[in-house]
Design a protein around this motif. Sequence first.
Motif, PDB file in Angstrom:
ATOM      1  N   SER A 185       9.076  -4.109  12.549  1.00 32.43           N
ATOM      2  CA  SER A 185       8.730  -3.317  11.358  1.00 32.43           C
ATOM      3  C   SER A 185       9.962  -2.708  10.705  1.00 32.43           C
ATOM      4  N   PRO A 186      10.888  -3.531  10.218  1.00 29.36           N
ATOM      5  CA  PRO A 186      12.073  -2.974   9.568  1.00 29.36           C
ATOM      6  C   PRO A 186      11.770  -2.481   8.157  1.00 29.36           C
ATOM      7  N   LYS A 187      12.725  -1.803   7.575  1.00 20.72           N
ATOM      8  CA  LYS A 187      12.559  -1.225   6.246  1.00 20.72           C
ATOM      9  C   LYS A 187      12.265  -2.317   5.220  1.00 20.72           C
ATOM     10  N   GLY A 188      11.359  -2.002   4.300  1.00 20.19           N
ATOM     11  CA  GLY A 188      11.022  -2.928   3.227  1.00 20.19           C
ATOM     12  C   GLY A 188       9.591  -3.431   3.292  1.00 20.19           C
ATOM     13  N   ASN A 220      10.765  -6.748   3.550  1.00 19.79           N
ATOM     14  CA  ASN A 220      11.678  -6.595   4.678  1.00 19.79           C
ATOM     15  C   ASN A 220      12.526  -7.851   4.863  1.00 19.79           C
ATOM     16  N   ASP A 221      13.746  -7.638   5.341  1.00 20.47           N
ATOM     17  CA  ASP A 221      14.677  -8.744   5.544  1.00 20.47           C
ATOM     18  C   ASP A 221      14.116  -9.714   6.581  1.00 20.47           C
ATOM     19  N   LEU A 222      14.026 -10.975   6.217  1.00 16.80           N
ATOM     20  CA  LEU A 222      13.367 -11.966   7.062  1.00 16.80           C
ATOM     21  C   LEU A 222      14.134 -12.205   8.358  1.00 16.80           C
ATOM     22  N   THR A 264       8.026 -13.521   4.487  1.00 14.29           N
ATOM     23  CA  THR A 264       7.755 -12.300   3.733  1.00 14.29           C
ATOM     24  C   THR A 264       7.138 -12.698   2.405  1.00 14.29           C
ATOM     25  N   LEU A 265       6.429 -11.761   1.802  1.00 18.52           N
ATOM     26  CA  LEU A 265       5.881 -12.048   0.480  1.00 18.52           C
ATOM     27  C   LEU A 265       7.005 -12.286  -0.522  1.00 18.52           C
ATOM     28  N   GLU A 312      11.504  -9.606  -5.441  1.00 15.28           N
ATOM     29  CA  GLU A 312      10.919  -8.460  -4.768  1.00 15.28           C
ATOM     30  C   GLU A 312       9.513  -8.185  -5.282  1.00 15.28           C
ATOM     31  N   VAL A 313       8.625  -7.859  -4.372  1.00 13.85           N
ATOM     32  CA  VAL A 313       7.249  -7.521  -4.738  1.00 13.85           C
ATOM     33  C   VAL A 313       7.094  -6.001  -4.699  1.00 13.85           C
TER      34      VAL A 313
END
Length: 293
Positions: free
Chosen positions: A80-83, A165-167, A190-191, A199-200
């Motif tokens: 669960s990293p930032k983003g 979040n960074d893949l 990631t989306l 970015e979403v």
Amino acid sequence: MIFVIKIQCSNEKKVEFISNVVNKFPDQLIFKNFYFFDSLSSTQDYAQVLSKQPDTTIPFVVMTDIQTGGRGRRGANWASPKGGIWMSLAFESGLETAEIFTMLILTIYVISESIRSYLGIYPQIKWPNDILVDGKKVAGILVDTEIQRGTLTRVIIGMGINSNNDLEITKSQIIDKSPSAITINYDIATLKSSNHNQEVSNFELVSSMLYNFSKLVPKLSSKLFRDELRQWYKRKIKESSKTLNYNFKLKDKEYTGKIVLVNDDGSILVRNSGPSLDNKLIRIESVFDFSSV
């Protein structure tokens, strides 16, 4: 309707985020309290503790930028990293315990429809509760409950959505320490990566999900609505089964198969596609329960 916003952070951005969500749907959200942190071990664990405090108003929302101890199904660690969107929702309920699976389906529906309506992407559903885009996992769900005398008194739904979040960081953090009862050969995405690396908006996704939960949770008292949810889920599993093969274990042996039937209670029949079980059907009551039929 009065909303009490409780924030733990170093700036006002989170206050603005939640305020904008509330103001986007004035008097339409069922959630009374919002908690948005910079970092938590787990939104699910925090929500469980919070729900037991006598002064807590339910339903409520817990969000965080980062989870350091996020968990998934079967005790798996959830990166669960930032983003990303790391969120837990708490509800009071009067449904029978058999409807736990219906709560899970509702959550799958809300996340899937929010992705579809915002990005125009039609996610796949992998039994029992993973959400995939182009065969890659973008979201997972965890449901914890309190039960008294055969009734769900409280339900806490945890959601992890790989949005921005960074893949590579996410992949490096994924550690599953539990034995694999049933898994599938899939990668994560990631989306953002599925949206041409654009970015979403986490705000739009969270707003949509909270609005749809507010609209649909009260409808769970209707058997007709619950039946409609189950039929939707069965269709989605049937669609994804055309392209997804499941790897499963039976008596310490691994096999590959396809889902041929989803029952109302969420149990499934899987047909072995290898020679070792002679094309037999395997009934799977849950991710822990395997028996040949």
